[in-house]
Every structure is written in C-alpha cells, then in structure tokens.
Design an enzyme around this catalytic site. Sequence first.
Site, PDB file in Angstrom:
ATOM      1  N   THR A 185      23.711 -20.469  22.767  1.00 36.31           N
ATOM      2  CA  THR A 185      25.126 -20.645  23.072  1.00 36.31           C
ATOM      3  C   THR A 185      25.991 -20.608  21.821  1.00 36.31           C
ATOM      4  O   THR A 185      25.540 -21.007  20.735  1.00 36.31           O
ATOM      5  CB  THR A 185      25.332 -22.010  23.778  1.00 36.31           C
ATOM      6  OG1 THR A 185      26.732 -22.307  23.828  1.00 36.31           O
ATOM      7  CG2 THR A 185      24.648 -23.136  23.025  1.00 36.31           C
ATOM      8  N   TYR A 222      25.032 -30.916  23.504  1.00 38.07           N
ATOM      9  CA  TYR A 222      24.632 -29.677  24.171  1.00 38.07           C
ATOM     10  C   TYR A 222      24.307 -28.604  23.137  1.00 38.07           C
ATOM     11  O   TYR A 222      23.205 -28.027  23.138  1.00 38.07           O
ATOM     12  CB  TYR A 222      25.751 -29.211  25.112  1.00 38.07           C
ATOM     13  CG  TYR A 222      25.522 -27.811  25.623  1.00 38.07           C
ATOM     14  CD1 TYR A 222      24.465 -27.536  26.485  1.00 38.07           C
ATOM     15  CD2 TYR A 222      26.335 -26.752  25.222  1.00 38.07           C
ATOM     16  CE1 TYR A 222      24.234 -26.249  26.934  1.00 38.07           C
ATOM     17  CE2 TYR A 222      26.118 -25.470  25.665  1.00 38.07           C
ATOM     18  CZ  TYR A 222      25.062 -25.210  26.513  1.00 38.07           C
ATOM     19  OH  TYR A 222      24.828 -23.931  26.940  1.00 38.07           O
TER      20      TYR A 222
END
Length: 330
Positions: A119, A143
Amino acid sequence: RDGTVLVTGGAGYIGSHAVLALLDAGWKVVVVDNLVTGFDWAVDKRAKLVVASIEDEAVVRQTMRDEGVIAVMHFAGSVVVPESVSDPLKYYRNNTVASRSLIESAVAEGVKHFIFSSTAATYGIPEQVPISEDSPKSPINPYGMSKLMTEFMLRDVAAAHPINYCALRYFNVAGADPQGRSGQSTAGATHLIKIAAEAATGKRAAVSVFGTDFATDDGTGVRDYIHVTDLAAAHVDALDLLIARPQESHTMNCGYGRGFSVMQVLDAVDRVTNRTIERRMEGRRAGDPDALVADNSKILATLPWRPKHDDLEGIVKDALAWERALAERG
Ligand code: UDP
C-alpha cells in the site's frame, strides 16, 4: 499456464477481481478466505474456495500440495486505517503475523512465487509527489506499518529461500468489474468513491468532504484512483515476470500517476448521474495527507501492463453499476 495460483482474500474486493483476471488468463485458482469480510458468492465458480484462515498451516499446506500451487497472491488482511489506530494489535496479527505464517507455509511447500498486496500507506506523508518507490517509508498508522513489515519479511525470505516476490503498493483502488461480475460489497465502507456511489443510489443522504484547506488547487485531498480491473491485471503480469525471472523480486507502485481532488471526484459522480449529490464540508480526518499520487514509471518499465481504465468517469460508472446491483440483491 501450468499450475495453480493460491489467492488469499479471494472473496474480498480486490482479491475477487484478481481471481477473475487469473481465470480469464487461463490460470487455475484456489482461494483461501476466512469469509470474515469477504463473501463466498464473490468467488467465481471456476475457482475452488477453501474457507480457512491463512494462519491455519495444516489446511494451507495441504491445499498447496493438493492443488499444485506454484504461486501465492496474498490479498487477505485488514484494511481500515482508523481501526488500525484504535486496535493496532489486530493489524499486526491479521497483516503481519498471519502473513508470516502464510510465507512460512509457502517456503515449506516449495511455492516459488509470492505476490503481496502492499500500500501507499507505507510511505506515510510524502516529502515529494509523485511518490517513487525509493522515497522514505515512514508509515503514520499501524495499517501501513503492518504492511511494510511484511515487505521486509519477504525481502529477507527471498534472499534465504528459493522464492521470489513482487510487492505492489496500491494507491486508491476503486470501481468494479466492467462485466458486472464483482465489485466492492463490504458494508461500512469508508472509501470516497464507494461512499459517493452509496449516496448516488440513495443509501446515504450526503457525502462528507473531509478537509477543504489542503495544499491543493481546490483545497480538498488529491488521490490517485486506479480501477480495480487494471490493478488485478497488474498482478497477472507480475506473476508472469516472477516466473520468467526467478532470481528477481520487485516492489512497484500501482497507480496511474495522476490525481483527482475530492471535489473532482464528486463532480464526476454528478456528471455520470446527472444529479447533484449533497456535499457536507467537514474537518480533516486525522493523518490525511494533502496529495498521494504514484510515480508509476517503474511498473510501466518493468511490466507489459498498461492502464486500460484510466478514466475517472468510467471508474465511477462501474462503481455505480455495482452499487445498483447490490441494492437489487438486497
Ligand atoms: N474523503 C472524503 N469523504 C469521505 C471519504 C473520503 O472527503 O467520505 C476524502 C479523504 O479525506 C481523502 C480522499 O477522499 O482525501 C480519499 O479517501 P479514501 O478514504 O477513499 O482513501 P485514502 O486515501 O484515505 O486511503
């Protein structure tokens, strides 16, 4: 195309599109998904579905053996950034610890190739936009950190064992299969285009605009929105590369290299629907950067992959078509 690809999270949003792309390209596919956020009906019938956790080593290893798995595409994980801040251990468990277990199973079973959903959150607040792969990695939430830690594991494992990998750092994934076979079905979505599609189909009254004082042309946040079908296609090309060059591993941004503001996205939705969605101006969300746009020169130089759906209105149209199909399904 010889052998089977194991897709974790294949019942989820991006994973289910990767399953379609793999099947359409002639691969055999087995999905391992615990169906915590995914849906069994999202898995194309041509693929086999094993309902299990990726941490269940016995099941995962047996599946790798039984199905003749030559590669893993690893989509399973938790993806809600604010939740990662309030419950970091969930993210280190589902994204980092579970990935470690999956990688260990792959190594133990002699699986040769591993493709990982990473990501742009690994970069944190970028110093420069567009963002290239070698920019500093300083995630600002658990995250992003949980994904970056998995990238590090893969790097070290590929140096020690006969497995190569590709980590793909996704920017803002949106849209749905243009043939209407899958889309984003998760309830409680937080992503802009999904929220706007829900508003356009009457599921919500308005769209909140989080922050109007960013350092961007119109003051709202700018993101690089990539069509999920293009993203899925990049994975299939990445697999071909890993097979062709077993000594190499790669980390690449997945984006179009251009950004749209929140206002530009909502304008596109209004144009597509020929209506006006109500916009509520609100404060910034914690940790939202002004602009996140990929430098995609590396993926363009490394893979034959070329964007086929780089069209904001097209992305919105496909997202809306899926949202309507979901509404009919009830
Ligand atoms: N955003 C917004 N309203 C929403 C959801 C998102 O204004 O209901 C903005 C958000 O602040 C960011 C952009 O839209 O500038 C994309 O946010 P999203 O949550 O889709 O993805 P992120 O970039 O945070 O991963």
